[in-house]
Design a protein around this motif. Structure first.
Motif, short mmCIF file in Angstrom:
data_model
loop_
_atom_site.label_atom_id
_atom_site.label_comp_id
_atom_site.label_asym_id
_atom_site.label_seq_id
_atom_site.Cartn_x
_atom_site.Cartn_y
_atom_site.Cartn_z
N THR A 1 0.86 -1.18 0.00
CA THR A 1 0.00 0.00 0.00
C THR A 1 0.90 1.23 0.00
OG1 THR A 1 -1.70 -1.16 1.29
CG2 THR A 1 -1.83 1.25 1.19
N ARG A 2 0.76 2.05 -1.02
CA ARG A 2 1.59 3.26 -1.07
C ARG A 2 0.89 4.37 -0.29
NH1 ARG A 2 5.63 4.36 -4.07
NH2 ARG A 2 5.12 2.67 -5.53
N PRO A 3 1.56 4.90 0.74
CA PRO A 3 0.94 6.01 1.50
C PRO A 3 0.91 7.29 0.67
CG PRO A 3 3.18 5.65 2.24
CD PRO A 3 2.88 4.55 1.25
N ASN A 4 -0.27 7.90 0.59
CA ASN A 4 -0.39 9.17 -0.14
C ASN A 4 0.07 10.36 0.71
OD1 ASN A 4 -1.51 7.92 -2.43
ND2 ASN A 4 -3.57 8.01 -1.54
N TRP A 5 -0.11 10.23 2.02
CA TRP A 5 0.12 11.38 2.90
C TRP A 5 0.73 10.90 4.22
CZ3 TRP A 5 0.59 16.36 2.44
CH2 TRP A 5 0.46 17.21 3.54
N VAL A 6 2.07 10.92 4.29
CA VAL A 6 2.76 10.57 5.52
C VAL A 6 2.77 11.75 6.48
CG1 VAL A 6 4.98 9.92 6.53
CG2 VAL A 6 4.19 8.81 4.43
N SER A 7 3.10 12.93 5.95
CA SER A 7 3.11 14.19 6.70
C SER A 7 4.17 14.18 7.80
CB SER A 7 1.72 14.46 7.28
OG SER A 7 1.66 15.76 7.83
N GLN A 8 3.89 14.88 8.93
CA GLN A 8 4.82 14.99 10.04
C GLN A 8 4.11 15.60 11.24
OE1 GLN A 8 5.05 17.20 7.37
NE2 GLN A 8 4.05 18.75 8.65
N PRO A 9 4.65 15.41 12.44
CA PRO A 9 4.05 16.04 13.63
C PRO A 9 4.17 17.56 13.55
CG PRO A 9 5.54 14.25 14.26
CD PRO A 9 5.77 14.52 12.80
N SER A 10 3.22 18.23 14.16
CA SER A 10 3.32 19.69 14.27
C SER A 10 4.50 20.05 15.17
CB SER A 10 2.03 20.27 14.85
OG SER A 10 0.93 19.96 14.01
N VAL A 11 5.09 21.19 14.91
CA VAL A 11 6.29 21.61 15.65
C VAL A 11 5.91 22.71 16.64
CG1 VAL A 11 8.59 22.60 15.48
CG2 VAL A 11 7.78 21.02 13.72
N TYR A 12 6.38 22.55 17.88
CA TYR A 12 6.19 23.56 18.91
C TYR A 12 7.57 23.98 19.42
CZ TYR A 12 1.36 21.95 18.97
OH TYR A 12 0.07 21.61 18.61
N PHE A 13 7.95 25.21 19.16
CA PHE A 13 9.25 25.70 19.61
C PHE A 13 9.11 26.27 21.02
CE2 PHE A 13 9.50 26.09 14.95
CZ PHE A 13 10.61 25.30 14.72
N LEU A 14 9.80 25.68 21.98
CA LEU A 14 9.77 26.17 23.35
C LEU A 14 10.86 27.23 23.52
CD1 LEU A 14 9.21 22.91 25.42
CD2 LEU A 14 7.57 24.33 24.18
N LEU B 1 -4.60 13.98 9.28
CA LEU B 1 -5.32 13.62 8.06
C LEU B 1 -5.04 12.16 7.72
CD1 LEU B 1 -4.68 16.78 5.86
CD2 LEU B 1 -6.74 16.21 7.17
N PRO B 2 -6.00 11.43 7.15
CA PRO B 2 -5.79 10.02 6.82
C PRO B 2 -4.59 9.81 5.90
CG PRO B 2 -8.11 10.58 6.67
CD PRO B 2 -7.38 11.88 6.86
N ILE B 3 -3.94 8.69 6.05
CA ILE B 3 -2.75 8.38 5.25
C ILE B 3 -3.10 8.17 3.78
CG2 ILE B 3 -2.86 5.86 5.52
CD1 ILE B 3 0.20 5.92 5.95
N THR B 4 -4.39 7.93 3.51
CA THR B 4 -4.85 7.73 2.13
C THR B 4 -5.22 9.04 1.44
OG1 THR B 4 -7.09 7.37 2.98
CG2 THR B 4 -5.72 5.42 2.63
N THR B 5 -5.14 10.17 2.14
CA THR B 5 -5.52 11.45 1.56
C THR B 5 -4.54 11.84 0.44
OG1 THR B 5 -6.30 12.16 3.74
CG2 THR B 5 -6.03 13.87 2.06
N PRO B 6 -5.04 12.09 -0.78
CA PRO B 6 -4.12 12.57 -1.84
C PRO B 6 -3.44 13.85 -1.41
CG PRO B 6 -6.24 11.92 -2.75
CD PRO B 6 -6.42 11.92 -1.26
N ARG B 7 -2.18 14.01 -1.80
CA ARG B 7 -1.41 15.16 -1.35
C ARG B 7 -2.07 16.48 -1.73
NH1 ARG B 7 3.49 16.17 0.70
NH2 ARG B 7 4.38 18.23 0.30
N GLU B 8 -2.59 16.56 -2.94
CA GLU B 8 -3.22 17.81 -3.39
C GLU B 8 -4.41 18.15 -2.50
OE1 GLU B 8 -2.55 15.22 -5.24
OE2 GLU B 8 -0.85 15.96 -6.43
N GLN B 9 -5.18 17.13 -2.14
CA GLN B 9 -6.34 17.37 -1.28
C GLN B 9 -5.91 17.78 0.12
OE1 GLN B 9 -9.04 14.03 -1.04
NE2 GLN B 9 -10.24 14.95 0.62
N ALA B 10 -4.85 17.13 0.62
CA ALA B 10 -4.35 17.47 1.96
C ALA B 10 -3.87 18.91 2.01
CB ALA B 10 -3.22 16.53 2.34
N LEU B 11 -3.15 19.33 0.98
CA LEU B 11 -2.64 20.69 0.94
C LEU B 11 -3.79 21.70 0.85
CD1 LEU B 11 0.41 20.28 -1.46
CD2 LEU B 11 0.44 20.54 1.03
#
Length: 249
Positions: free
Chosen positions: A94-107, A224-234
């Motif tokens: 299964t090819r992941p469409n949207w791996v993404s990353q955790p949100s960043v919080y700068f302390l 967002l779900p891992i199946t979300t197309p990148r264009e849709q996620a953006l």
């Protein structure tokens, strides 16, 4: 204007009286000066203490925001783990469409560093210096863990565009990045727990910053779900209220 010439001292008693008046005047002046300096130092110490505590409250609120996204992060890592396990060294099942990353919080450590550099922290008690200084160490530890985590996720996002079989090297590469990401989520969780526990002992409660909320008007990217197309996620993440800096590939 009448100018009075000083009268000559005729006895030791008169001399001691004159000296006594001068000494008492000097003592009073020094005492008043010391009192003013003490009050000033107390005011400076109070300002430094409150500034550092406000910075701690802000950082605690960011940590709370991070905790809210932990379930999404863990779910995504489990999904990637299952994909790697099923694919082994062959083609991605299964090819992941949207791996993404955790949100960043700068302390931030700026207020603590400013108070330390100016010497104001030295006006606090030893116990206060120790307890408040621990948060500077915690902040640094949290920021370092986030940086390592983002590096690991940048490797995992390579699954979105991977072509052909993984092979032995590809499988090891992604498995190592996955393990690093799993470790860093544990590291951030422990660090956040330590910060909140210490803050509770000191009576410091999280407060929302005046200029930034801990949550977004749109979902966090990693939620967002891992199946979300990148264009849709953006498109989803570009809605009003979302962070303006975009998403990495």
């Amino acid at each position: 204007m009448d100018i009075h010439k000083p009268k000559p001292v005729h006895s030791w008693r008169e001399l001691m009286s004159e000296v006594g008046v001068v000494v008492i005047g000097i003592v009073i002046a020094l005492t008043l000066e010391e009192g003013v300096r003490t009050l000033h130092d107390r005011e400076i110490a109070s300002e430094a203490r409150e500034a550092v505590k406000e910075e701690i409250r802000q950082n605690l609120s960011y940590m709370s925001g991070r905790l809210e996204t932990q379930p999404c992060i863990e779910r995504r890592l489990d999904e990637i783990g299952r994909i790697l396990e099923a694919s082994r060294e062959g083609e991605l099942t299964t090819r992941p469409n949207w791996v993404s990353q955790p949100s960043v919080y700068f302390l931030s450590n700026q207020r603590w560093q400013a108070a330390t550099g100016s010497g104001r922290i030295s006006l606090l008690t030893t116990d206060e210096q120790g307890s408040l200084g621990v948060f500077s160490v915690i902040n640094t530890r949290f920021n370092d863990a986030e940086a390592r985590e983002q590096a690991a996720w940048s490797q995992l996002r390579g699954l979105e565009s991977w072509q052909g079989p993984l092979g032995a090297q590809g499988r090891v590469h992604f498995a190592a990045a996955l393990q690093e990401a799993r470790y860093e989520i544990w590291e951030t969780r422990i660090t956040i727990g330590l910060a909140h526990r210490l803050a509770q002992k000191l009576g410091i409660k999280p407060s929302l910053p005046k200029t930034m909320d801990t949550s977004y008007a749109v979902p966090h990217a990693v939620c967002l779900p891992i199946t979300t197309p990148r264009e849709q996620a953006l498109k989803i993440l570009s809605q009003d209220g979302s962070p303006p800096w975009g998403q990495p590939k």
